[in-house]
Design a protein around this motif. Structure first.
Motif, PDB file in Angstrom:
ATOM      1  N   ASP A 194      52.538  44.732  66.371  1.00  0.00           N
ATOM      2  CA  ASP A 194      52.919  45.480  65.163  1.00  0.00           C
ATOM      3  C   ASP A 194      54.368  45.204  64.778  1.00  0.00           C
ATOM      4  O   ASP A 194      54.693  45.059  63.588  1.00  0.00           O
ATOM      5  N   ARG A 195      55.246  45.129  65.775  1.00  0.00           N
ATOM      6  CA  ARG A 195      56.658  44.880  65.467  1.00  0.00           C
ATOM      7  C   ARG A 195      56.854  43.482  64.887  1.00  0.00           C
ATOM      8  O   ARG A 195      57.559  43.303  63.888  1.00  0.00           O
ATOM      9  N   ILE A 196      56.213  42.473  65.508  1.00  0.00           N
ATOM     10  CA  ILE A 196      56.367  41.110  65.016  1.00  0.00           C
ATOM     11  C   ILE A 196      55.734  40.966  63.632  1.00  0.00           C
ATOM     12  O   ILE A 196      56.286  40.304  62.741  1.00  0.00           O
ATOM     13  N   ILE A 197      54.582  41.606  63.420  1.00  0.00           N
ATOM     14  CA  ILE A 197      53.927  41.539  62.116  1.00  0.00           C
ATOM     15  C   ILE A 197      54.800  42.157  61.036  1.00  0.00           C
ATOM     16  O   ILE A 197      54.918  41.619  59.920  1.00  0.00           O
ATOM     17  N   ALA A 198      55.418  43.288  61.344  1.00  0.00           N
ATOM     18  CA  ALA A 198      56.297  43.923  60.348  1.00  0.00           C
ATOM     19  C   ALA A 198      57.435  42.993  59.963  1.00  0.00           C
ATOM     20  O   ALA A 198      57.805  42.904  58.775  1.00  0.00           O
ATOM     21  N   ASP A 199      57.984  42.270  60.933  1.00  0.00           N
ATOM     22  CA  ASP A 199      59.050  41.315  60.621  1.00  0.00           C
ATOM     23  C   ASP A 199      58.533  40.197  59.715  1.00  0.00           C
ATOM     24  O   ASP A 199      59.200  39.782  58.768  1.00  0.00           O
ATOM     25  N   ARG A 200      57.334  39.696  60.000  1.00  0.00           N
ATOM     26  CA  ARG A 200      56.792  38.600  59.195  1.00  0.00           C
ATOM     27  C   ARG A 200      56.446  39.046  57.782  1.00  0.00           C
ATOM     28  O   ARG A 200      56.572  38.277  56.839  1.00  0.00           O
ATOM     29  N   ARG A 201      55.956  40.266  57.648  1.00  0.00           N
ATOM     30  CA  ARG A 201      55.610  40.775  56.321  1.00  0.00           C
ATOM     31  C   ARG A 201      56.806  40.712  55.382  1.00  0.00           C
ATOM     32  O   ARG A 201      56.652  40.527  54.177  1.00  0.00           O
ATOM     33  N   ALA A 202      57.966  40.848  55.957  1.00  0.00           N
ATOM     34  CA  ALA A 202      59.177  40.824  55.134  1.00  0.00           C
ATOM     35  C   ALA A 202      59.615  39.410  54.782  1.00  0.00           C
ATOM     36  O   ALA A 202      60.502  39.231  53.957  1.00  0.00           O
ATOM     37  N   ALA A 203      58.995  38.409  55.420  1.00  0.00           N
ATOM     38  CA  ALA A 203      59.447  37.031  55.190  1.00  0.00           C
ATOM     39  C   ALA A 203      58.275  36.072  55.101  1.00  0.00           C
ATOM     40  O   ALA A 203      58.335  34.957  55.594  1.00  0.00           O
ATOM     41  N   SER A 204      57.169  36.503  54.458  1.00  0.00           N
ATOM     42  CA  SER A 204      55.981  35.661  54.373  1.00  0.00           C
ATOM     43  C   SER A 204      56.060  34.752  53.165  1.00  0.00           C
ATOM     44  O   SER A 204      56.872  34.938  52.261  1.00  0.00           O
ATOM     45  N   ARG A 205      55.191  33.739  53.175  1.00  0.00           N
ATOM     46  CA  ARG A 205      55.116  32.806  52.055  1.00  0.00           C
ATOM     47  C   ARG A 205      53.649  32.513  51.781  1.00  0.00           C
ATOM     48  O   ARG A 205      52.790  32.773  52.624  1.00  0.00           O
ATOM     49  N   PRO A 206      53.297  31.959  50.614  1.00  0.00           N
ATOM     50  CA  PRO A 206      51.890  31.699  50.310  1.00  0.00           C
ATOM     51  C   PRO A 206      51.262  30.764  51.333  1.00  0.00           C
ATOM     52  O   PRO A 206      51.874  29.805  51.789  1.00  0.00           O
ATOM     53  N   ALA A 207      50.009  31.058  51.697  1.00  0.00           N
ATOM     54  CA  ALA A 207      49.323  30.260  52.719  1.00  0.00           C
ATOM     55  C   ALA A 207      49.042  28.840  52.265  1.00  0.00           C
ATOM     56  O   ALA A 207      48.840  27.953  53.085  1.00  0.00           O
ATOM     57  N   ASP A 208      49.018  28.580  50.932  1.00  0.00           N
ATOM     58  CA  ASP A 208      48.736  27.224  50.466  1.00  0.00           C
ATOM     59  C   ASP A 208      50.000  26.439  50.171  1.00  0.00           C
ATOM     60  O   ASP A 208      49.961  25.353  49.599  1.00  0.00           O
ATOM     61  N   GLU A 240      44.413  44.885  60.509  1.00  0.00           N
ATOM     62  CA  GLU A 240      43.570  43.698  60.568  1.00  0.00           C
ATOM     63  C   GLU A 240      44.336  42.495  61.104  1.00  0.00           C
ATOM     64  O   GLU A 240      43.795  41.697  61.875  1.00  0.00           O
ATOM     65  N   LEU A 241      45.582  42.372  60.699  1.00  0.00           N
ATOM     66  CA  LEU A 241      46.400  41.279  61.218  1.00  0.00           C
ATOM     67  C   LEU A 241      46.531  41.365  62.731  1.00  0.00           C
ATOM     68  O   LEU A 241      46.378  40.376  63.443  1.00  0.00           O
ATOM     69  N   ARG A 242      46.843  42.552  63.199  1.00  0.00           N
ATOM     70  CA  ARG A 242      46.994  42.728  64.643  1.00  0.00           C
ATOM     71  C   ARG A 242      45.706  42.375  65.375  1.00  0.00           C
ATOM     72  O   ARG A 242      45.733  41.703  66.413  1.00  0.00           O
ATOM     73  N   GLU A 243      44.566  42.785  64.832  1.00  0.00           N
ATOM     74  CA  GLU A 243      43.294  42.508  65.491  1.00  0.00           C
ATOM     75  C   GLU A 243      43.006  41.008  65.538  1.00  0.00           C
ATOM     76  O   GLU A 243      42.515  40.501  66.557  1.00  0.00           O
ATOM     77  N   GLN A 244      43.315  40.289  64.467  1.00  0.00           N
ATOM     78  CA  GLN A 244      43.121  38.841  64.495  1.00  0.00           C
ATOM     79  C   GLN A 244      44.064  38.188  65.501  1.00  0.00           C
ATOM     80  O   GLN A 244      43.664  37.288  66.261  1.00  0.00           O
TER      81      GLN A 244
END
Length: 478
Positions: A228-242, A275-279
């Motif tokens: 959850d902590r790592i996901i929260a960090d990534r949510r703030a710095a994500s980019r389009p998957a394509d 869902e992210l955490r579960e994957q």
């Protein structure tokens, strides 16, 4: 295919009496299955055929299930009638409770939506981009082995750590080290808990404060908090998957978690934090354990068969010389790939897979009732002498292209099959071949332990050591 289509056709003469071991009068096959389920299945197939019925447990608490071993039956369950065989087995429910409803356990619309969102991240182009992470971790391990005590290592923990470090590096990027320590500590606790609960007839509620419940809850909470902590960090710095390039200033731009965080489309939306955490948990735990099994047993089998090891190494030296392997080398190392596939035949990482029949059907001339628990066992199918000559012998030549083409598609199915086939199979093959090439170019291996005992858990588990003696090959390929 509709569920009604899985019923026996009019006029068929499906047999309702399915053979199988009788076991003990009160406990059936329970003790045999607990002692060694893989050997029990193998004996049952030899004695009773490719469709068997087993009973386990005392009267009133007895479980009854069917096992199917023929390639045709496996294809029916995993592929042609996959809609009729669901992941409703108690073991899968325990996995859901511990790791969430990710791709391994989700069903129906949940599974289809998750698969559509995740599939673009496992294309060949994407996966090939992870090759440098694989070779970096393998080269680091090869260098560390130079200080191995007495020049001897146990391949089981070594490959587990290598596969875990690799998948964590690909998922988390710079956060890999923290993730590796937590998973290495917590995963065995959760896995043992899940398997134990998945096969007992009576389960104590998970919220009761028993020692086992408390240990498993603490391990699960630690992994969830980390993700959850790592996901929260990534949510703030994500980019389009394509976006194939991303921001060069973003140190996490190419890790899989960043891509998962950004994955989405108009039909399916995006994955929320849960869902992210579960994957992520499924990728970490299922992904690293299966690859670790393939790596450990391939190296150990080659250590036990020095002529085959020499053939593999000659191919590696010829193809790579003194350069680092890349994704393009996957097709240039066919004999190494054949050795890997033969290892996966003898030691499939998922030796038993469970399903539950929705509607009554017919398999191999036998009537399988609605609601029946059904298992397929690659451990047994991969050892069927009608499919594999001298099946216990290690022979990579079985997987020469012309010989593969002669066999039934489901005579070998380490990645499952049908609509639920493993989404990460190309990644697993890429990681395994590149890691093996890196290690075998650096060392000759001599087996210390000739046999390795195993047991079936969520994945195949080595229950004894697989030690090898290392002989450094300084200057190999020069």
């Amino acid at each position: 295919m509709s569920l009604t289509e899985s019923h026996p056709q009019p006029g068929s003469v499906a047999r309702t009496h399915i053979p199988g071991p009788t076991g003990l009068p009160l406990l059936g096959s329970m003790l045999d299955l607990r002692h060694d389920s893989l050997a029990t299945f193998l004996r049952a197939q030899r004695a009773h055929g490719d469709v068997i019925r087993l009973q386990a447990g005392p009267p009133g608490l007895r479980s009854v299930f069917h096992a199917v071993f023929s390639p045709e039956g496996v294809q029916q369950i995993l592929a042609s009638q996959a809609a009729n065989f669901r992941k409703d087995h108690p073991l899968y429910e325990e996995v859901r409770q511990s790791f969430g409803n990710g791709l391994l356990t989700s069903q129906d619309d949940d599974y289809l939506r998750q698969r559509r969102l995740v599939q673009p991240l496992f294309t060949k182009r994407r996966v090939d981009g992870y090759a440098s992470a694989v070779t970096t971790e393998a080269a680091t391990l090869a260098e560390r082995w130079r200080t191995a005590r007495d020049g001897t290592v146990d391949l089981v923990p070594e490959m587990n750590r290598l596969a875990l470090r690799t998948v964590a590096r690909i998922l988390f990027g710079l956060d890999a080290e923290e993730a590796v320590d937590a998973i290495h500590r917590c995963a065995p606790v959760i896995n043992a808990y899940v398997v134990q609960r998945g096969y007992v007839p009576v389960k104590l509620p998970r919220h009761w404060p028993t020692p086992g419940n408390l240990r498993a809850r603490a391990a699960t909470d630690e992994l969830n908090a980390l993700c959850d902590r790592i996901i929260a960090d990534r949510r703030a710095a994500s980019r389009p998957a394509d976006d194939p390039v991303g921001d060069p200033a973003d140190p996490h731009g190419d890790d899989l978690l960043s891509l998962l965080s950004a994955a989405g489309n108009d039909e399916d939306g995006t994955l929320d934090a849960t869902e992210l955490r579960e994957q992520v948990l499924i990728f970490l735990l299922a992904g690293h354990e299966t690859t670790a099994t393939s790596l450990a047993f391939t190296l150990h089998l080659l250590a036990r068969h020095p002529d085959e090891q020499a053939t593999v190494r000659a191919e590696i030296d010829r193809v790579l010389a003194d350069r680092t392997p890349t994704a393009a080398d996957l097709d240039r190392l066919p004999y190494l790939t054949q050795a890997l596939k033969e290892s996966m035949r003898l030691y499939p990482a998922a030796p038993v897979v469970s399903r539950r029949a929705v509607a009554a059907t017919e398999i191999g001339g036998y009537h399988i009732p609605a609601g029946a628990d059904v298992v397929v066992a690659s451990w047994v199918t991969h050892r069927n002498p009608a499919l594999w000559e001298d099946p216990e012998r290690f022979d990579p030549r079985r997987f020469a292209p012309e010989r593969e083409a002669e066999r039934h598609r489901y005579a070998w199915f380490p990645f499952g099959g049908g609509p639920r086939a493993c989404i990460g199979q190309h990644f697993s093959m890429l990681e395994s071949v590149l890691a093996l090439a890196t290690l075998l170019r650096a060392y000759e291996l001599e087996a210390v332990d000739q046999e390795v005992s195993v047991a079936a858990g969520i994945t195949l588990q080595a229950t004894g050591p697989a030690r090898v003696r290392l002989r450094p090959r300084d200057g190999a390929g020069e």
